[in-house]
Design a protein around this motif. Structure first.
Motif, PDB file in Angstrom:
ATOM      1  N   SER A  29      17.789  75.212  60.727  1.00 14.80           N
ATOM      2  CA  SER A  29      17.121  74.174  59.926  1.00 14.80           C
ATOM      3  C   SER A  29      15.916  74.464  59.084  1.00 14.80           C
ATOM      4  N   SER A  30      14.827  75.123  59.706  1.00 16.16           N
ATOM      5  CA  SER A  30      13.702  75.616  59.090  1.00 16.16           C
ATOM      6  C   SER A  30      14.099  76.314  57.902  1.00 16.16           C
ATOM      7  N   ARG A  31      14.908  77.419  58.101  1.00 13.90           N
ATOM      8  CA  ARG A  31      15.143  78.456  57.133  1.00 13.90           C
ATOM      9  C   ARG A  31      15.963  77.583  55.862  1.00 13.90           C
ATOM     10  N   ILE A  32      16.956  76.548  56.349  1.00 10.52           N
ATOM     11  CA  ILE A  32      17.560  75.821  55.426  1.00 10.52           C
ATOM     12  C   ILE A  32      16.760  74.975  54.467  1.00 10.52           C
ATOM     13  N   LYS A  33      15.539  74.192  55.068  1.00 12.28           N
ATOM     14  CA  LYS A  33      14.899  73.409  54.363  1.00 12.28           C
ATOM     15  C   LYS A  33      14.049  74.427  53.365  1.00 12.28           C
ATOM     16  N   ASP A  34      13.971  75.467  53.728  1.00 12.28           N
ATOM     17  CA  ASP A  34      12.883  76.150  52.655  1.00 12.28           C
ATOM     18  C   ASP A  34      13.999  76.659  51.708  1.00 12.28           C
ATOM     19  N   MET A  35      15.138  76.936  51.893  1.00  8.14           N
ATOM     20  CA  MET A  35      16.050  77.478  50.895  1.00  8.14           C
ATOM     21  C   MET A  35      16.577  76.263  50.105  1.00  8.14           C
ATOM     22  N   LEU A  36      16.785  75.020  50.407  1.00  8.79           N
ATOM     23  CA  LEU A  36      16.726  73.791  49.553  1.00  8.79           C
ATOM     24  C   LEU A  36      15.741  73.386  48.709  1.00  8.79           C
ATOM     25  N   LEU A  37      14.324  73.526  49.035  1.00 12.57           N
ATOM     26  CA  LEU A  37      13.255  73.535  48.255  1.00 12.57           C
ATOM     27  C   LEU A  37      13.298  74.557  47.161  1.00 12.57           C
ATOM     28  N   LYS A  38      13.725  75.689  47.371  1.00 12.57           N
ATOM     29  CA  LYS A  38      13.779  76.608  46.374  1.00 12.57           C
ATOM     30  C   LYS A  38      14.813  76.550  45.621  1.00 12.57           C
ATOM     31  N   SER A  39      16.166  75.996  45.981  1.00 15.90           N
ATOM     32  CA  SER A  39      17.214  75.956  45.250  1.00 15.90           C
ATOM     33  C   SER A  39      16.766  74.871  44.173  1.00 15.90           C
ATOM     34  N   GLN A  41      14.397  74.348  42.598  1.00 17.09           N
ATOM     35  CA  GLN A  41      13.697  74.726  41.482  1.00 17.09           C
ATOM     36  C   GLN A  41      14.446  75.700  40.599  1.00 17.09           C
ATOM     37  N   LEU A  42      15.669  75.646  40.787  1.00 15.64           N
ATOM     38  CA  LEU A  42      16.530  76.359  39.794  1.00 15.64           C
ATOM     39  C   LEU A  42      16.123  75.966  38.277  1.00 15.64           C
ATOM     40  N   PRO A  43      15.670  76.742  37.340  1.00 21.70           N
ATOM     41  CA  PRO A  43      15.405  76.244  35.898  1.00 21.70           C
ATOM     42  C   PRO A  43      16.609  75.490  35.429  1.00 21.70           C
ATOM     43  N   GLU A  44      16.281  74.581  34.589  1.00 25.74           N
ATOM     44  CA  GLU A  44      17.214  73.748  33.975  1.00 25.74           C
ATOM     45  C   GLU A  44      18.065  74.517  33.104  1.00 25.74           C
ATOM     46  N   GLN A  45      17.644  75.519  32.361  1.00 26.37           N
ATOM     47  CA  GLN A  45      18.803  76.422  31.502  1.00 26.37           C
ATOM     48  C   GLN A  45      19.611  77.216  32.504  1.00 26.37           C
ATOM     49  N   GLU A  46      19.268  77.544  33.558  1.00 26.03           N
ATOM     50  CA  GLU A  46      20.251  78.393  34.298  1.00 26.03           C
ATOM     51  C   GLU A  46      21.378  76.899  35.058  1.00 26.03           C
ATOM     52  N   LEU A  47      20.824  75.937  35.321  1.00 28.17           N
ATOM     53  CA  LEU A  47      21.548  74.723  35.729  1.00 28.17           C
ATOM     54  C   LEU A  47      22.791  74.407  34.808  1.00 28.17           C
ATOM     55  N   LEU A 139      25.813  73.481  42.568  1.00 30.84           N
ATOM     56  CA  LEU A 139      25.373  74.758  41.456  1.00 30.84           C
ATOM     57  C   LEU A 139      23.983  75.454  41.668  1.00 30.84           C
ATOM     58  N   GLN A 140      23.266  74.505  42.247  1.00 31.91           N
ATOM     59  CA  GLN A 140      21.730  75.052  42.764  1.00 31.91           C
ATOM     60  C   GLN A 140      21.935  75.985  44.038  1.00 31.91           C
ATOM     61  N   GLN A 141      22.911  75.539  44.980  1.00 25.62           N
ATOM     62  CA  GLN A 141      22.887  76.120  46.033  1.00 25.62           C
ATOM     63  C   GLN A 141      24.037  77.313  46.115  1.00 25.62           C
ATOM     64  N   LEU A 142      24.517  77.442  45.036  1.00 25.08           N
ATOM     65  CA  LEU A 142      25.559  78.665  44.824  1.00 25.08           C
ATOM     66  C   LEU A 142      25.127  79.959  45.356  1.00 25.08           C
ATOM     67  N   PRO A 143      25.719  80.493  46.600  1.00 26.38           N
ATOM     68  CA  PRO A 143      25.040  81.772  47.090  1.00 26.38           C
ATOM     69  C   PRO A 143      25.143  82.803  45.999  1.00 26.38           C
TER      70      PRO A 143
END
Length: 204
Positions: A29-39, A41-47, A139-143
């Motif tokens: 859960s700790s790693r996932i929370k960090d991963m979600l926060l980072k995901s 922040q995906l730039p709008e152009q990439e989204l 799309l943000q969480q796409l591995p």
């Protein structure tokens, strides 16, 4: 656990043994929370880039979408009209949002080949028992292992209609399996050329 979201055993448990799955998830859960926060922040152009080429599919039966966790041998996948990627196409989709042919039957989803699967985490935005996955979350969480694959579409699948089997109290998120597809002949032109809606912006 390495590659938790794409680990074959984890994916099997998410579908067949939710209690074992959530036990494993609690350790992550700790790693996932960090991963979600980072995901997020995906730039709008990439989204936008991802949303232009990867389209959501909705599973239907008899002219209606399947309920969360519902299974039906006669179900089929359908294309939908565009929704704001930050809204929930899944929750909001009604029969009139399905893309039809000139004969008023759903535009066929043909030549599907599964590329892979991953675990995805969804906000609910409102009442916590309303399951509202959005295109942006997928799309943000796409591995990273899938980012450069020839993905044309995806399907969000929940293992159950029982709330406790699809909701993580530690993450305060609903949990799904996303199935990624490529299409043998690519997306139909009408789908490929759909506008992409991101908030108050429309991109053609």
């Amino acid at each position: 656990m390495k590659e938790f979201e794409t680990n074959a055993k984890i994916l099997r448990n998410a579908e067949k043994n939710p209690y074992a799955f959530f036990s494993a998830l609690s350790k992550e859960s700790s790693r996932i929370k960090d991963m979600l926060l980072k995901s997020e922040q995906l730039p709008e152009q990439e989204l936008l880039h991802r949303a232009k080429r990867i389209k959501p599919l909705i599973r239907m039966v008899g002219g209606r979408k399947l309920l969360v966790g519902e299974r039906c041998l006669n179900s089929y996948l359908a294309y939908t009209k565009p929704f704001d990627v930050h809204a929930s196409y899944y929750f909001n989709c009604k029969p009139e949002h399905i893309i039809l042919q000139t004969n008023k039957t759903p535009l066929p989803v043909e030549g599907l080949k599964e590329i892979g699967r991953f675990i995805c985490y969804h906000n609910y935005g409102g009442y916590y028992q309303c399951i509202r996955p959005g295109v942006d979350e997928v799309l943000q969480q796409l591995p990273m292992k899938f980012v450069d694959k020839p993905i044309d579409s995806f399907e969000v699948v929940f293992c159950s209609g029982v709330f406790n089997e699809v909701y993580s109290y530690q993450l305060d998120r609903h949990v799904s399996t996303v199935i990624l597809y490529t299409h043998e002949k690519g997306l139909p032109e009408v789908i490929k050329n759909q506008e992409v809606i991101i908030g108050d912006k429309i991109y053609y």
